[in-house]
Design a protein around this motif. Structure first.
Motif, PDB file in Angstrom:
ATOM      1  N   ARG A 117       0.791  -1.346  -0.023  1.00  0.00           N
ATOM      2  CA  ARG A 117      -0.065  -0.210   0.273  1.00  0.00           C
ATOM      3  C   ARG A 117       0.789   1.237  -0.044  1.00  0.00           C
ATOM      4  O   ARG A 117       0.568   2.066  -0.892  1.00  0.00           O
ATOM      5  N   GLY A 133      -4.981  -2.048 -10.500  1.00  0.00           N
ATOM      6  CA  GLY A 133      -3.882  -2.627  -9.643  1.00  0.00           C
ATOM      7  C   GLY A 133      -4.224  -4.148  -9.250  1.00  0.00           C
ATOM      8  O   GLY A 133      -5.131  -4.511  -8.566  1.00  0.00           O
ATOM      9  N   ILE A 135      -3.427  -7.112  -7.033  1.00  0.00           N
ATOM     10  CA  ILE A 135      -2.815  -7.373  -5.757  1.00  0.00           C
ATOM     11  C   ILE A 135      -2.544  -8.755  -5.511  1.00  0.00           C
ATOM     12  O   ILE A 135      -3.514  -9.574  -5.647  1.00  0.00           O
ATOM     13  N   VAL A 278      -7.783  -1.683  -1.005  1.00  0.00           N
ATOM     14  CA  VAL A 278      -8.742  -1.943  -2.285  1.00  0.00           C
ATOM     15  C   VAL A 278      -9.461  -0.504  -2.357  1.00  0.00           C
ATOM     16  O   VAL A 278      -9.679   0.341  -3.292  1.00  0.00           O
ATOM     17  N   LEU A 281      -7.206   2.343  -3.798  1.00  0.00           N
ATOM     18  CA  LEU A 281      -7.195   2.108  -5.295  1.00  0.00           C
ATOM     19  C   LEU A 281      -8.411   2.659  -5.761  1.00  0.00           C
ATOM     20  O   LEU A 281      -8.535   3.441  -6.899  1.00  0.00           O
ATOM     21  N   ARG A 282      -9.408   2.281  -5.298  1.00  0.00           N
ATOM     22  CA  ARG A 282     -10.890   2.674  -6.124  1.00  0.00           C
ATOM     23  C   ARG A 282     -10.996   4.305  -5.867  1.00  0.00           C
ATOM     24  O   ARG A 282     -11.573   4.960  -6.669  1.00  0.00           O
ATOM     25  N   THR A 287      -8.897   0.110 -10.907  1.00  0.00           N
ATOM     26  CA  THR A 287      -9.579  -1.047 -10.443  1.00  0.00           C
ATOM     27  C   THR A 287      -8.761  -2.018  -9.842  1.00  0.00           C
ATOM     28  O   THR A 287      -7.943  -2.545 -10.243  1.00  0.00           O
ATOM     29  N   PRO A 288      -9.075  -2.763  -8.400  1.00  0.00           N
ATOM     30  CA  PRO A 288      -8.395  -3.524  -7.965  1.00  0.00           C
ATOM     31  C   PRO A 288      -8.986  -5.171  -8.395  1.00  0.00           C
ATOM     32  O   PRO A 288     -10.036  -5.353  -8.646  1.00  0.00           O
ATOM     33  N   ILE A 290      -7.559  -9.306  -7.673  1.00  0.00           N
ATOM     34  CA  ILE A 290      -6.818 -10.210  -6.670  1.00  0.00           C
ATOM     35  C   ILE A 290      -6.450 -11.403  -7.285  1.00  0.00           C
ATOM     36  O   ILE A 290      -7.109 -12.139  -7.950  1.00  0.00           O
ATOM     37  N   ILE A 326     -14.842  -7.761  -6.656  1.00  0.00           N
ATOM     38  CA  ILE A 326     -13.524  -7.271  -7.133  1.00  0.00           C
ATOM     39  C   ILE A 326     -13.107  -8.680  -7.882  1.00  0.00           C
ATOM     40  O   ILE A 326     -13.206  -9.813  -7.351  1.00  0.00           O
TER      41      ILE A 326
END
Length: 380
Positions: A117, A133, A135, A278, A281-282, A287-288, A290, A326
């Motif tokens: 982060r 992004g 993760i 998250v 990012l938003r 857009t996150p 995973i 997500i």
């Protein structure tokens, strides 16, 4: 007679009558500028010969350089730890996701979500301005586990915090990076501050000692390697690392790895830090997504660990992501062949190729479904 001598002596000027020598402002400025120029020249000569004390910093510096120098768009930035840094090849992902224009692997070894982060906020997002992004993690990353308070992790986090501050110039973002690139005093200041380290650097410079030129493919230990040249040859142009390319020695059981996973399993599932990331990012219109990575399950289970706890955390993570809207893809509960791994947690070169193909296909599916960003399926 004495009185005559006294009268012949010149009177000393009083304190009030003395003239004060004043240094003109431009003279003071000239002295300061001259001093800085000498210091800058000295730092340029000595800095490259000063011992580095944290390998993690060198890779953060190199990746920041790569990101700020990239031309054209980077739709996807990948965040994660060492498993991600060595396991995802952006060029392969792009081949299997034609709707995406540009992927960069910004993962840093030895990190958890709090460092992802901070790195994203201070360096990755300002440098790349990504639309997505990713993760990327193992399931223990989103759990409250003892490893997060271990000396190894805390030391790595402190080194990264120092690196982020140097890269950004105290939250100046790209301006801070440009200043660091142009000034050896800024670039090497953590090492110049220590007299003993500085003295050794001066000695090496005066003796004309040169570091041997490293060759690619030799691998490296990120916790101990501090030579920028070695870090450079073990880092790909889009941030992927070559540290884990070599295939692991075949083994049927890994009791040491199993013991580590048993320790991980003592924690509890907790997505609070991930949720905050998250939201970050938003809030920045990113857009996150995973990705849950694979491990070499066979030798771990044969070594004496039941991966049911980690599998349960993976299921909870998938359910949470689905509830939050997500995009998520997981490979952890699937079986991967041992010859695709460098060790139980890190994929080798062939494994990274396969995972990157899988991730590219997943991102393209999300792209076609309209879940990444506008105009994704046609390219940006």
């Amino acid at each position: 007679m004495a009185e005559g001598r006294a009268r012949d002596r010149p009177e000393r000027p009083t304190r009030r009558g003395r003239r004060r020598r004043r240094v003109r402002w431009w003279g003071a400025a000239a002295i300061i500028v001259a001093t800085l120029l000498v210091a800058e020249a000295s730092a340029r000569a000595i800095g490259p010969n000063i011992e580095r004390t944290a390998g993690s910093e060198e890779r953060a510096f190199l990746k920041a350089d790569q990101m700020y120098r990239r031309s054209g768009p980077t739709d996807v930035a990948i965040l994660g730890s060492s498993e991600t840094a060595g396991g995802l090849v952006p060029s392969v992902i792009e081949q299997h996701a034609p709707g995406i224009d540009g992927v960069y692997n910004a993962a840093l070894a030895g990190t958890f979500v709090d460092t992802y982060r901070a790195w994203a906020d201070q360096v990755v997002i300002p440098a790349l301005d990504p639309k997505v992004g990713v993760i990327s993690m193992l399931p223990m990353t989103v759990a409250d586990i003892p490893e997060k308070d271990s000396p190894n992790y805390l030391e790595a986090r402190a080194a990264y915090d120092s690196a982020f501050d140097q890269i950004t110039g105290g939250q100046l973002g790209s301006i801070g990076w440009r200043l660091r690139q142009r000034s050896a005093l800024i670039r090497y200041r953590p090492y110049l501050r220590d007299p003993a380290t500085l003295a050794r650097g001066i000695g090496r410079t005066l003796r004309g000692e040169e570091q041997p030129t490293p060759t690619a493919g030799t691998g490296m230990d990120w916790t101990t390697e501090t030579d920028p040249a070695v870090v450079a040859v073990n880092t790909g142009p889009d941030g992927e690392v070559y540290d884990y390319h070599q295939e692991s020695v075949p083994t049927d059981a890994d009791p040491l790895g199993a013991a580590l996973y048993r320790e991980f399993s003592k924690g509890r599932f907790d997505v609070a830090e991930l949720e905050a990331f998250v939201d970050d990012l938003r809030d920045r219109s990113i857009t996150p997504a995973i990705l849950v990575l694979p491990v070499d399950r066979g030798p771990l289970e044969a070594g004496g660990v039941d991966l049911a706890t980690m599998d349960g955390w993976t299921e909870q993570l998938v359910a949470w992501a689905d509830d939050e809207g997500i995009p998520i893809h997981e490979e952890f509960t699937r079986s991967w062949a041992s010859d695709l791994f460098h060790d139980r947690n890190h994929l080798d070169e062939a494994g990274a190729q396969r995972l990157s193909e899988t991730v590219g296909a997943w991102l393209q599916d999300e792209c076609d479904a309209g879940d990444l960003f506008a105009d994704c399926s046609t390219g940006s």
